[in-house]
Motif scaffolding. Structure first.
Motif, PDB file in Angstrom:
ATOM      1  N   LYS A  30       0.804  -1.251   0.211  1.00  0.00           N
ATOM      2  CA  LYS A  30       0.023   0.138  -0.087  1.00  0.00           C
ATOM      3  C   LYS A  30       0.957   1.309  -0.060  1.00  0.00           C
ATOM      4  CE  LYS A  30      -3.448   2.468   2.933  1.00  0.00           C
ATOM      5  NZ  LYS A  30      -2.675   3.575   3.440  1.00  0.00           N
ATOM      6  N   GLU A  31       1.835   1.343   0.861  1.00  0.00           N
ATOM      7  CA  GLU A  31       2.631   2.512   1.009  1.00  0.00           C
ATOM      8  C   GLU A  31       3.474   2.846  -0.354  1.00  0.00           C
ATOM      9  OE1 GLU A  31       2.706   4.877   3.386  1.00  0.00           O
ATOM     10  OE2 GLU A  31       1.291   3.535   4.663  1.00  0.00           O
ATOM     11  N   LEU A  32       4.016   1.770  -0.571  1.00  0.00           N
ATOM     12  CA  LEU A  32       4.810   1.808  -2.036  1.00  0.00           C
ATOM     13  C   LEU A  32       4.044   2.209  -2.997  1.00  0.00           C
ATOM     14  CD1 LEU A  32       7.462  -0.912  -1.504  1.00  0.00           C
ATOM     15  CD2 LEU A  32       7.465   1.711  -0.774  1.00  0.00           C
ATOM     16  N   GLU A  34       1.232   3.865  -3.016  1.00  0.00           N
ATOM     17  CA  GLU A  34       0.906   5.332  -2.875  1.00  0.00           C
ATOM     18  C   GLU A  34       2.108   6.185  -3.078  1.00  0.00           C
ATOM     19  OE1 GLU A  34      -2.919   4.955   0.222  1.00  0.00           O
ATOM     20  OE2 GLU A  34      -0.975   5.484   1.100  1.00  0.00           O
ATOM     21  N   ASN A  35       3.295   5.840  -2.646  1.00  0.00           N
ATOM     22  CA  ASN A  35       4.331   6.890  -2.986  1.00  0.00           C
ATOM     23  C   ASN A  35       4.262   6.912  -4.675  1.00  0.00           C
ATOM     24  OD1 ASN A  35       5.174   7.403  -0.731  1.00  0.00           O
ATOM     25  ND2 ASN A  35       6.747   5.996  -0.273  1.00  0.00           N
ATOM     26  N   ALA A  36       4.229   5.740  -5.313  1.00  0.00           N
ATOM     27  CA  ALA A  36       4.406   5.857  -6.815  1.00  0.00           C
ATOM     28  C   ALA A  36       3.197   6.950  -7.397  1.00  0.00           C
ATOM     29  CB  ALA A  36       4.343   4.462  -7.381  1.00  0.00           C
ATOM     30  N   SER A  80       8.505  15.161   1.216  1.00  0.00           N
ATOM     31  CA  SER A  80       8.431  16.306   0.217  1.00  0.00           C
ATOM     32  C   SER A  80       7.171  16.936   0.299  1.00  0.00           C
ATOM     33  CB  SER A  80       8.912  15.986  -1.208  1.00  0.00           C
ATOM     34  OG  SER A  80       8.273  14.778  -1.452  1.00  0.00           O
ATOM     35  N   LYS A  81       6.052  16.233   1.013  1.00  0.00           N
ATOM     36  CA  LYS A  81       4.738  16.581   0.672  1.00  0.00           C
ATOM     37  C   LYS A  81       4.138  17.706   1.545  1.00  0.00           C
ATOM     38  CE  LYS A  81       4.677  12.035  -1.177  1.00  0.00           C
ATOM     39  NZ  LYS A  81       4.496  10.776  -1.163  1.00  0.00           N
ATOM     40  N   ILE A  82       4.806  17.865   2.750  1.00  0.00           N
ATOM     41  CA  ILE A  82       4.309  19.130   3.562  1.00  0.00           C
ATOM     42  C   ILE A  82       5.652  19.805   4.045  1.00  0.00           C
ATOM     43  CG2 ILE A  82       2.139  18.076   4.126  1.00  0.00           C
ATOM     44  CD1 ILE A  82       3.195  17.377   6.669  1.00  0.00           C
TER      45      ILE A  82
END
Ligand code: ADP
Ligand code: MG
Length: 608
Positions: A30-32, A34-36, A80-82
C-alpha cells in the motif's frame, strides 16, 4: 542514583514506529503504491514473491529522486509533501507523514534505484535494518524502483506472526484492488512468483471494476453521480439483486484515497432500505471529492480513517444520491410516494428484486401433493412471506398492492397452510412451461417456479448439510482429471482444499495443474471440471459467502437441472415438495426469487 533516561537510537525508534505502519506485506504494498502515485507515475508494476515475505518490488515511471532525496527519503519524518502544519489541512497527496520508507527500511532489506528526468544516471541506495549499506550511481530509467526483501528479517516475532501465503497474498491483492480502483487512469500490473495476476490498462472506473472483478459485473453496476458545493459523489452501486451476505465489495474513496467509514456505509444501507434481504450488504464503488480543508485524514497512521467537517451533510447527500440512482434505474419501487405517503415505510416488492430475506420455517417432510393436510411448523414473518408472493409489475398496481398491504396484519400464522394447498384438488397436475418453469394451482391462485433456481436451492442446502457432517464420500477416479490453473487460482484452491477434501475431493495441486483424483460420490465425473472452474471464478474476488457455502453453491450451480430440461410429472412434483422442505424456498442461494404467486385477486384486477 545516576541518570537513566536515554534517547532511543534511530534504528530502534524506527522499528517501533514501523509497527504502526507495517503490519504485514500488504501494508508495504500500500505505502509503496501510494508513493508511486504521489510521484505522478502513470505506470506502476508490482512484483511479489512468496506473498511479499521474500520480495515486494515496485517500479514506477514517476518523477524519481535526486541523490540527496534518495538518501533522505529513508529518514523518519522526511517528506517532500508538507512543510508546515498548515499544509496538513490541504493535502492532495497520499502520503505526508514521511514515515513509510523509514519504517520499511527499519524492518527489511531495501534496495532503491531512482532517477529524475534531467539526470543521465540514477542513484542506488541499499539499506538494511535502518543501516545504509551502499550508495552509488547506477544506470536506470526515469522513475523509482524499490525492492523490499525479507520483511521482518530482524524482528522474528513479527515474521512468525505472518499468516499463510494465501492469506497474505489475499491482503496484498485487496490493497492492490483498492489502489487500482481509486486510479483507473493509471496502469497497474501485479505479478506473484512470476505469474501475472493482473494487468490493468488506463480506463474508466467501470472498465476497471470489470477488469478486476470480471465481465459479469458490467451488468450489475448502476452509476451514481451528484455534485454539490460540499461534495461530489461519483461511482457505482451494485444492483440490489447482486448484493451479498458478507462484507466485501464496499469501496469508498475520498479524493481517490480508499477509506473505511461505517458512517458512510450506513448512508448507503439506508438508501438501499427495503431493497435488500436482511443480512445482505450493498456493494458499491463510490468516490467522494471534497475540499481537503474539509477533511482530516490524520487520525490513523495507515490513513484509512478520515474525519469530515460536515459529516451530516455528506451523509445526507450520499444517501440521496444513491436513492436517486436506485430510483432512476427502476430498481426502487416505481410507486408514486406523494399519493401514497404511507407506503414508504413498508417494504414493497418489485419485479426482479428480492426485498428481504424471508425467514420461513417449514416442515421438511411436508409434501403439498399429499392429500392429508400438511402442518407448517411456523411462519415467522407472515408479512414478508406474503409480500414475496406479490407479483411485481411494471405498471403501478396501486390497487392490488394496497389491498395486499391492508390484508397483511390479518393473516394468522396458524392459517398459513391455508394460503396454499388447502382446497387444492389432489388431482391437480403441474405443468412445465417452456422447459423453464413449473406452474401449478394453489389455493390463492397459481404458482410458477423457476426450475433451475429451485433445484439450486435444494442442492445448495443438501451440500451444506453434507459438508457440515464432515462425511467424506469420495469415489476414486480411474483417470484423474487435470485442470490447468493460474497462480491466483492455485492459491484459491489451496485455500479451499481442506473443505473440498471434507466433501470427498482429493486434489493434487502443482504449479500449473490441478489433478483431481477422487470426487464426491454423488457427483458425476463429467461435471467436475465445471464445478472446479466455477469455484475458481467465484473466488476471483472477495466472496460474500463462507467457504462451505461457496463450494456448496458452486456444486449446486453446476449440477442443478438446467433451464431447457424436460421434466416428468413426477419429477416436477418431487422438485416442488423438496423445494418447500428447504429453509428458504423463496430465494435461490444467490438471492434471486424462485417463484411467483399469481393471486386470484391479481388475475381479477387484470382481467376485470
Ligand atoms: P511520505 O509519502 O509520507 O512523504 P515516505 O516515507 O513514503 O513518506 O516517502 C518519503 C519521501 O520519499 C516522499 O515524500 C517522496 O519525496 C520520496 N519518495 C518516496 N517514494 C517515491 C517514489 N516512488 N518516487 C519519487 N519519490 C518518492
Ligand atoms: Mg508515502
Amino acid at each position: 542514583m545516576s541518570d537513566i533516561i536515554k534517547l532511543l537510537p534511530d534504528s530502534v525508534a524506527n522499528q517501533i514506529a514501523a509497527g504502526e505502519v507495517v503490519q504485514r506485506p500488504a501494508s508495504v504494498v500500500k505505502e509503496l503504491l501510494e508513493n508511486a502515485i504521489d510521484a505522478n507515475a502513470s505506470q506502476i508494476q508490482l512484483i511479489i514473491k512468496d506473498a511479499g515475505k521474500a520480495l515486494i518490488q515496485i517500479t514506477d515511471n514517476g518523477i524519481g529522486m535526486s541523490a540527496t532525496d534518495a538518501r533522505m527519503s529513508f529518514e523518519r519524518h522526511a517528506t517532500s509533501k508538507i512543510r508546515t502544519t498548515e499544509d496538513i489541512f490541504s493535502i492532495r497527496t497520499k502520503g505526508f507523514r514521511g514515515e513509510a520508507l523509514a519504517s520499511i527500511a527499519a524492518i527489511a532489506q531495501v534496495e532503491m534505484k531512482t532517477k529524475t528526468e534531467e539526470e543521465e544516471l540514477g542513484h542506488l541506495v541499499r539499506i538494511e535494518g535502518s543501516e545504509i549499506k551502499e550508495q552509488s550511481v547506477v544506470q536506470t530509467s526515469t522513475g523509482t524502483s524499490i525492492a523490499v526483501k525479507n520483511l521482518f528479517f530482524n524482528v522474528p516475532a513479527r515474521r512468525n506472526f505472518l499468516k499463510s501465503t494465501q492469506v497474505e497474498l489475499r491482503h496484498i491483492i485487496d490493497e492492490f484492488h483498492r489502489v487500482a480502483l481509486a486510479h483507473p487512469d493509471l496502469e497497474f500490473s501485479l505479478y506473484h512468483n512470476e505469474n501475472e495476476l493482473f494487468k490493468l490498462y488506463k480506463s474508466t472506473l467501470r472498465q476497471r471494476i470489470v477488469a478486476i472483478f470480471g465481465r459479469k459485473h458490467n451488468d450489475q453496476l448502476v452509476p451514481v453521480e451528484e455534485e454539490t458545493e460540499v461534495v461530489s459523489v461519483e461511482g457505482f452501486i451494485v444492483k440490489p439483486e447482486f448484493a451479498r451476505k458478507k462484507r466485501g465489495g464496499q469501496f469508498f474513496f475520498v479524493n481517490n484515497r480508499f477509506i473505511k467509514s461505517s458512517y458512510l456505509h450506513k448512508a448507503i444501507v439506508e438508501a438501499f432500505e427495503h431493497l435488500l434481504p436482511n443480512g445482505y450488504y450493498p456493494a458499491y464503488f463510490i468516490n467522494l471529492t471534497i475540499d481537503p480543508e474539509r477533511i482530516d485524514i490524520n487520525i490513523h497512521p495507515t490513513k484509512t480513517e478520515i474525519k469530515f467537517d460536515d459529516e451530516y451533510s455528506i451523509f445526507a447527500i450520499l444517501r440521496s444520491a444513491v436513492k436517486h440512482s436506485l430510483g432512476q434505474y427502476n430498481i426502487a419501487p416505481s410507486l408514486d410516494f406523494n399519493t401514497h405517503p404511507d407506503l414508504e415505510v413498508t417494504s414493497l416488492p418489485t419485479k426482479n428484486h428480492p426485498i428481504k430475506e424471508p425467514s420461513i420455517k417449514v416442515n421438511p417432510n411436508f409434501n403439498p401433493f399429499e392429500t392429508s393436510k400438511p402442518s407448517f411448523r411456523e411462519i415467522q414473518k407472515t408479512e414478508q412471506f406474503y409480500e414475496s408472493f406479490n407479483l411485481g409489475t411494471e405498471k403501478k398496481e396501486s390497487i392490488s398492492i394496497e389491498s395486499s398491504l391492508t390484508e397483511l396484519p390479518h393473516i394468522q400464522p396458524e392459517t398459513a397452510e391455508n394460503l396454499f394447498f388447502d382446497d387444492m384438488p389432489s388431482s391437480s397436475k403441474s405443468m412445465q412451461i417452456h422447459q423453464k418453469y413449473i406452474a401449478f394451482q394453489v389455493k390463492s391462485g397459481m404458482m410458477i417456479i423457476d426450475q433451475y433456481r429451485a433445484h439450486q436451492r435444494i442442492l445448495f442446502e443438501r451440500y451444506i448439510t453434507l459438508l457440515n457432517q464432515q462425511k467424506s464420500l469420495g469415489q476414486q477416479l480411474m483417470f484423474p482429471i487435470s485442470i490447468a490453473i493460474t497462480e491466483l487460482e492455485k492459491s484459491l484452491i489451496e485455500e479451499l482444499e481442506p473443505t473440498l477434501t471434507q466433501l470427498g475431493f482429493q486434489l493434487e495441486i502443482s504449479d500449473e495443474t490441478l489433478l483431481i483424483q477422487t470426487i464426491p460420490a454423488n457427483i458425476e465425473q463429467r461435471q467436475v471440471t465445471e464445478i472446479i472452474e466455477n469455484l475458481m471464478e467465484k473466488n476471483a474476488y472477495p466472496t460474500s459467502l463462507g467457504q462451505i457455502e461457496t463450494i456448496a453453491l458452486s456444486i449446486a450451480r453446476s449440477t442443478a437441472i438446467k433451464r431447457g430440461q424436460n421434466l416428468t410429472q413426477q419429477e416436477m412434483e418431487h422438485l416442488i415438495s423438496e423445494l418447500f422442505a428447504t429453509s428458504n424456498p423463496n430465494y435461490s442461494p444467490e438471492g434471486k426469487s424462485i417463484f411467483l404467486n399469481l393471486t386470484l385477486d391479481f388475475i381479477k384486477t387484470q382481467l376485470g
